[in-house]
Design an enzyme around this catalytic site. Structure first.
Site, PDB file in Angstrom:
ATOM      1  N   ASP A 152      -7.105  -6.228   3.793  1.00 43.47           N
ATOM      2  CA  ASP A 152      -6.477  -4.762   4.086  1.00 43.47           C
ATOM      3  C   ASP A 152      -6.527  -4.206   5.446  1.00 43.47           C
ATOM      4  OD1 ASP A 152      -5.383  -2.267   3.396  1.00 43.47           O
ATOM      5  OD2 ASP A 152      -7.023  -1.558   2.325  1.00 43.47           O
ATOM      6  N   HIS A 199      -8.030   1.633  -4.348  1.00 47.83           N
ATOM      7  CA  HIS A 199      -9.224   1.468  -3.350  1.00 47.83           C
ATOM      8  C   HIS A 199      -9.733   2.941  -3.089  1.00 47.83           C
ATOM      9  CE1 HIS A 199      -9.815   0.460   1.093  1.00 47.83           C
ATOM     10  NE2 HIS A 199     -10.940   0.578   0.477  1.00 47.83           N
ATOM     11  N   MET A 226     -11.939  -5.168   4.713  1.00 44.32           N
ATOM     12  CA  MET A 226     -10.938  -4.292   5.510  1.00 44.32           C
ATOM     13  C   MET A 226     -10.844  -5.198   6.905  1.00 44.32           C
ATOM     14  SD  MET A 226     -10.300  -1.921   3.749  1.00 44.32           S
ATOM     15  CE  MET A 226      -9.245  -1.127   5.161  1.00 44.32           C
ATOM     16  N   ASP A 256      -4.330   3.957  -1.923  1.00 46.65           N
ATOM     17  CA  ASP A 256      -5.809   4.337  -0.965  1.00 46.65           C
ATOM     18  C   ASP A 256      -5.919   5.797  -1.260  1.00 46.65           C
ATOM     19  OD1 ASP A 256      -6.090   2.120   0.426  1.00 46.65           O
ATOM     20  OD2 ASP A 256      -3.971   2.444   1.448  1.00 46.65           O
ATOM     21  N   SER A 286       1.062  -1.210   0.108  1.00 47.05           N
ATOM     22  CA  SER A 286      -0.038  -0.161  -0.054  1.00 47.05           C
ATOM     23  C   SER A 286       0.763   1.211  -0.027  1.00 47.05           C
ATOM     24  CB  SER A 286      -1.099  -0.164   1.252  1.00 47.05           C
ATOM     25  OG  SER A 286      -1.409   1.473   1.216  1.00 47.05           O
ATOM     26  N   GLY A 293      -2.810   4.211   7.838  1.00 47.84           N
ATOM     27  CA  GLY A 293      -1.912   3.071   8.033  1.00 47.84           C
ATOM     28  C   GLY A 293      -1.673   2.848   9.368  1.00 47.84           C
ATOM     29  N   HIS A 350      -1.214  -1.266  -4.254  1.00 47.05           N
ATOM     30  CA  HIS A 350      -2.657  -0.704  -3.661  1.00 47.05           C
ATOM     31  C   HIS A 350      -2.354   0.572  -3.528  1.00 47.05           C
ATOM     32  CE1 HIS A 350      -6.082  -1.690  -1.347  1.00 47.05           C
ATOM     33  NE2 HIS A 350      -5.796  -0.741  -0.524  1.00 47.05           N
TER      34      HIS A 350
HETATM   35  C1  DX5 Z   1      -6.387   1.918   5.538  1.00 47.06           C
HETATM   36  C2  DX5 Z   1      -5.923   1.671   4.015  1.00 47.06           C
HETATM   37  C3  DX5 Z   1      -4.890   0.576   3.978  1.00 47.06           C
HETATM   38  C4  DX5 Z   1      -3.617   1.075   4.749  1.00 47.06           C
HETATM   39  C5  DX5 Z   1      -2.817  -0.231   4.990  1.00 47.06           C
HETATM   40  O1  DX5 Z   1      -7.020   2.900   5.559  1.00 47.06           O
HETATM   41  O2  DX5 Z   1      -7.088   1.292   3.295  1.00 47.06           O
HETATM   42  O3  DX5 Z   1      -4.720   0.313   2.502  1.00 47.06           O
HETATM   43  O4  DX5 Z   1      -2.885   1.867   3.903  1.00 47.06           O
HETATM   44  O5  DX5 Z   1      -1.910   0.331   5.748  1.00 47.06           O
HETATM   45  P1  DX5 Z   1      -1.123  -0.761   6.897  1.00 47.06           P
HETATM   46  O6  DX5 Z   1      -0.650  -2.070   6.238  1.00 47.06           O
HETATM   47  O7  DX5 Z   1      -0.117  -0.029   7.393  1.00 47.06           O
HETATM   48  O8  DX5 Z   1      -2.239  -1.050   7.746  1.00 47.06           O
HETATM   49 ZN    ZN Z   2      -6.707  -0.018   1.119  1.00 45.74          ZN
END
Ligand code: DX5
Ligand code: ZN
Length: 215
Positions: A174, A65, A136, A34, A7, A143, A32
């Site tokens: 995710d 996403h 999710m 976001d 991501s 993140g 990915h």
């Molecule tokens: C959360 C996002 C994720 C996020 C994942 O809102 O949709 O894709 O970036 O990050 P990590 O792996 O740090 O949880």
């Molecule tokens: Zn995401």
């Protein structure tokens, strides 16, 4: 064989080009991306211009996403920017099938996502219309959050539904995934693991990529 989707939200934006080049060199399966609007989620990230920049830097599959209150307003912009697949949330489109058609008409693959508090049974009837189910495993917005363990039985339920109905829909998970819990998520039935902090914060991205792709 699990697929790895770093991501980009977890990348270092002062050296974005190098982080993307690293992903390309390591042959990660997807990137990915976001997209957050400050309405559907309490954070703002980036838009089509950055997606277009990333598309120019890599040949990897771009998995976009959309955490947006009105995702359909931006489908065309993200498709033009190079998205290969676009995911929107069932929370904003409880009747998602016509929305999937809009995406297909733009020539992109279709993804449908649910937040951790939505029962997986509510999304199953729609999966025959989608290429991807995005479960999710954190509440979206940021993140670096902790993986919510209750996601595991949701993955198992979706896996057995997809297999018993012979659907081609892939399962992506995710939020909060890292080298320690990747095998558990994959064994539950996930095809694609998203990793932000877990990937970009790792001091052995090559080893991590190999490990996930070997699951
Ligand atoms: C959360 C996002 C994720 C996020 C994942 O809102 O949709 O894709 O970036 O990050 P990590 O792996 O740090 O949880
Ligand atoms: Zn995401």
């Amino acid at each position: 064989m699990a697929k790895l989707a770093p991501s980009v939200l977890g990348a270092d934006f002062t050296r974005l080009g190098e982080d993307i080049a690293d992903c390309t060199r390591l042959n990660v399966d997807l990137l990915h991306l976001d997209i957050m609007d400050g309405h559907f989620v309490p954070n703002i990230s980036f838009g089509p211009a950055i997606v277009k920049t990333i598309n120019g830097l890599t040949d990897r599959f771009l998995d976009v996403h959309l955490m947006l209150a009105e995702p359909e307003k931006y489908f065309e912009a993200f498709a033009k920017a190079g998205a290969d697949l676009i995911t929107f949330h069932l929370e904003v489109h409880p009747d998602p099938v016509p929305v999937a058609k809009q995406l297909r008409d733009l020539g992109v693959q279709t993804g449908l996502s649910i937040n951790p508090d939505k029962p997986v049974e509510e999304v199953l009837p729609y999966l025959k219309h989608f290429d991807l189910l995005l479960l999710m495993s954190v509440f979206p917005g940021f993140g670096g959050q902790k993986f919510i363990g209750e996601t595991i039985p949701k993955i198992e339920t979706a896996r057995s539904y997809i297999d018993s109905n012979n659907l081609s829909c892939e399962i992506e998970v995710d939020g909060g995934i890292d080298g320690d819990n990747a095998a558990t998520v994959s064994n539950a039935g996930a095809d694609i693991l998203v990793m932000g902090t877990g990937f970009f914060g790792s001091n052995d991205r090559a080893g991590l990529t190999k490990m996930v792709q070997g699951l």
